[in-house]
Design a protein around this motif. Structure first.
Motif, PDB file in Angstrom:
ATOM      1  N   THR A   9      24.617 -69.658  10.929  1.00 50.52           N
ATOM      2  CA  THR A   9      24.186 -70.179   9.669  1.00 50.52           C
ATOM      3  C   THR A   9      24.675 -69.329   8.527  1.00 50.52           C
ATOM      4  O   THR A   9      24.481 -67.982   8.749  1.00 50.52           O
ATOM      5  CB  THR A   9      22.535 -70.241   9.563  1.00 50.52           C
ATOM      6  OG1 THR A   9      21.848 -71.080  10.639  1.00 50.52           O
ATOM      7  CG2 THR A   9      22.037 -70.779   8.367  1.00 50.52           C
ATOM      8  N   VAL A  10      25.079 -69.830   7.492  1.00 54.62           N
ATOM      9  CA  VAL A  10      25.531 -68.864   6.541  1.00 54.62           C
ATOM     10  C   VAL A  10      24.455 -68.371   5.503  1.00 54.62           C
ATOM     11  O   VAL A  10      23.502 -69.015   5.374  1.00 54.62           O
ATOM     12  CB  VAL A  10      26.371 -69.803   5.441  1.00 54.62           C
ATOM     13  CG1 VAL A  10      26.981 -69.082   4.323  1.00 54.62           C
ATOM     14  CG2 VAL A  10      27.684 -70.414   6.351  1.00 54.62           C
ATOM     15  N   GLY A  15      28.033 -68.454  -0.427  1.00 56.28           N
ATOM     16  CA  GLY A  15      28.688 -68.956   0.600  1.00 56.28           C
ATOM     17  C   GLY A  15      29.940 -68.313   1.070  1.00 56.28           C
ATOM     18  O   GLY A  15      30.004 -67.167   0.677  1.00 56.28           O
ATOM     19  N   THR A  31      35.557 -73.735   2.559  1.00 51.72           N
ATOM     20  CA  THR A  31      34.239 -73.142   2.193  1.00 51.72           C
ATOM     21  C   THR A  31      33.189 -73.719   2.830  1.00 51.72           C
ATOM     22  O   THR A  31      33.057 -74.901   3.167  1.00 51.72           O
ATOM     23  CB  THR A  31      34.104 -72.784   0.633  1.00 51.72           C
ATOM     24  OG1 THR A  31      33.865 -74.298   0.244  1.00 51.72           O
ATOM     25  CG2 THR A  31      35.170 -72.306  -0.121  1.00 51.72           C
ATOM     26  N   LEU A  32      32.260 -72.859   2.913  1.00 52.15           N
ATOM     27  CA  LEU A  32      30.809 -73.260   3.446  1.00 52.15           C
ATOM     28  C   LEU A  32      29.706 -72.659   2.465  1.00 52.15           C
ATOM     29  O   LEU A  32      29.768 -71.694   1.970  1.00 52.15           O
ATOM     30  CB  LEU A  32      30.542 -72.698   5.052  1.00 52.15           C
ATOM     31  CG  LEU A  32      31.413 -73.253   6.292  1.00 52.15           C
ATOM     32  CD1 LEU A  32      31.052 -72.613   7.178  1.00 52.15           C
ATOM     33  CD2 LEU A  32      30.901 -74.728   6.294  1.00 52.15           C
ATOM     34  N   ASN A  33      28.845 -73.630   2.349  1.00 51.50           N
ATOM     35  CA  ASN A  33      27.773 -72.966   1.267  1.00 51.50           C
ATOM     36  C   ASN A  33      26.634 -72.280   2.021  1.00 51.50           C
ATOM     37  O   ASN A  33      26.496 -72.344   3.242  1.00 51.50           O
ATOM     38  CB  ASN A  33      27.033 -74.222   0.634  1.00 51.50           C
ATOM     39  CG  ASN A  33      28.085 -75.030  -0.486  1.00 51.50           C
ATOM     40  OD1 ASN A  33      29.032 -74.431  -0.983  1.00 51.50           O
ATOM     41  ND2 ASN A  33      27.963 -76.253  -0.459  1.00 51.50           N
ATOM     42  N   LYS A  34      25.959 -71.675   1.227  1.00 51.70           N
ATOM     43  CA  LYS A  34      24.588 -70.957   1.838  1.00 51.70           C
ATOM     44  C   LYS A  34      23.672 -71.949   2.672  1.00 51.70           C
ATOM     45  O   LYS A  34      23.764 -73.030   2.171  1.00 51.70           O
ATOM     46  CB  LYS A  34      23.936 -70.304   0.764  1.00 51.70           C
ATOM     47  CG  LYS A  34      22.728 -69.423   1.518  1.00 51.70           C
ATOM     48  CD  LYS A  34      21.854 -68.721   0.306  1.00 51.70           C
ATOM     49  CE  LYS A  34      20.654 -67.695   0.562  1.00 51.70           C
ATOM     50  NZ  LYS A  34      20.153 -67.874   1.884  1.00 51.70           N
ATOM     51  N   ASP A  35      23.274 -71.460   3.648  1.00 54.37           N
ATOM     52  CA  ASP A  35      22.350 -72.270   4.701  1.00 54.37           C
ATOM     53  C   ASP A  35      23.082 -73.348   5.472  1.00 54.37           C
ATOM     54  O   ASP A  35      22.524 -74.071   6.249  1.00 54.37           O
ATOM     55  CB  ASP A  35      21.197 -73.049   3.930  1.00 54.37           C
ATOM     56  CG  ASP A  35      20.194 -71.848   3.393  1.00 54.37           C
ATOM     57  OD1 ASP A  35      20.137 -70.826   4.000  1.00 54.37           O
ATOM     58  OD2 ASP A  35      19.861 -72.105   2.365  1.00 54.37           O
ATOM     59  N   ALA A  36      24.347 -73.429   5.477  1.00 55.65           N
ATOM     60  CA  ALA A  36      25.410 -74.499   6.306  1.00 55.65           C
ATOM     61  C   ALA A  36      25.250 -73.907   7.662  1.00 55.65           C
ATOM     62  O   ALA A  36      25.171 -72.708   7.955  1.00 55.65           O
ATOM     63  CB  ALA A  36      26.643 -74.460   5.806  1.00 55.65           C
ATOM     64  N   GLN A  37      25.315 -74.951   8.527  1.00 58.74           N
ATOM     65  CA  GLN A  37      25.295 -74.561   9.989  1.00 58.74           C
ATOM     66  C   GLN A  37      26.409 -75.093  10.799  1.00 58.74           C
ATOM     67  O   GLN A  37      26.880 -76.188  10.288  1.00 58.74           O
ATOM     68  CB  GLN A  37      24.103 -75.100  10.494  1.00 58.74           C
ATOM     69  CG  GLN A  37      22.788 -74.528  10.278  1.00 58.74           C
ATOM     70  CD  GLN A  37      21.499 -74.995  10.863  1.00 58.74           C
ATOM     71  OE1 GLN A  37      21.301 -75.918  11.464  1.00 58.74           O
ATOM     72  NE2 GLN A  37      20.637 -73.851  10.931  1.00 58.74           N
ATOM     73  N   VAL A  38      27.136 -73.998  11.494  1.00 60.95           N
ATOM     74  CA  VAL A  38      28.224 -74.536  11.939  1.00 60.95           C
ATOM     75  C   VAL A  38      28.606 -74.244  13.517  1.00 60.95           C
ATOM     76  O   VAL A  38      27.743 -73.137  13.770  1.00 60.95           O
ATOM     77  CB  VAL A  38      29.677 -74.206  11.405  1.00 60.95           C
ATOM     78  CG1 VAL A  38      29.857 -74.408  10.170  1.00 60.95           C
ATOM     79  CG2 VAL A  38      29.555 -72.650  11.376  1.00 60.95           C
ATOM     80  N   VAL A  70      27.316 -64.483   8.489  1.00 63.55           N
ATOM     81  CA  VAL A  70      26.866 -65.727   9.197  1.00 63.55           C
ATOM     82  C   VAL A  70      25.639 -65.212  10.262  1.00 63.55           C
ATOM     83  O   VAL A  70      25.931 -64.127  10.899  1.00 63.55           O
ATOM     84  CB  VAL A  70      28.126 -66.391   9.957  1.00 63.55           C
ATOM     85  CG1 VAL A  70      27.413 -67.448  10.854  1.00 63.55           C
ATOM     86  CG2 VAL A  70      29.230 -66.902   8.974  1.00 63.55           C
TER      87      VAL A  70
END
Length: 86
Positions: A9-10, A15, A31-38, A70
């Motif tokens: 989780t970012v 981000g 890019t991934l934003n804050k709270d993105a999950q990968v 992360v």
């Protein structure tokens, strides 16, 4: 719904960049934003970011993120090299 473990989780408020290799000198792929999950495939020791030298390889694409930004859930296997194959 969260991805299958292990996942990350970012946590960076601005981000993060997805990189071709585990280095800030490497090309930015997205890019991934804050709270993105990968989903996370593996990790390596590479460029140190604020005292953290771990970088994660994403599960669904050939891109790296700095672990400094992360929070991971589950055990991420350590790879021997930056291509994620070892």
């Amino acid at each position: 719904m969260a991805p299958q473990q292990p996942f990350g989780t970012v946590v960076s408020s601005i981000g993060i960049n997805l990189r071709r290799y585990p280095s800030t000198d490497s090309a930015i792929l997205g890019t991934l934003n804050k709270d993105a999950q990968v989903g996370l495939r593996s990790k390596v020791h590479a460029q140190d970011i604020d005292g953290n030298s771990i970088w994660y390889l994403l599960r669904d694409q050939a891109a790296w993120v700095a672990a400094r930004h992360v929070a991971n859930t589950g055990q991420v296997p350590l790879s021997k090299d930056a291509d994620g194959a070892g």
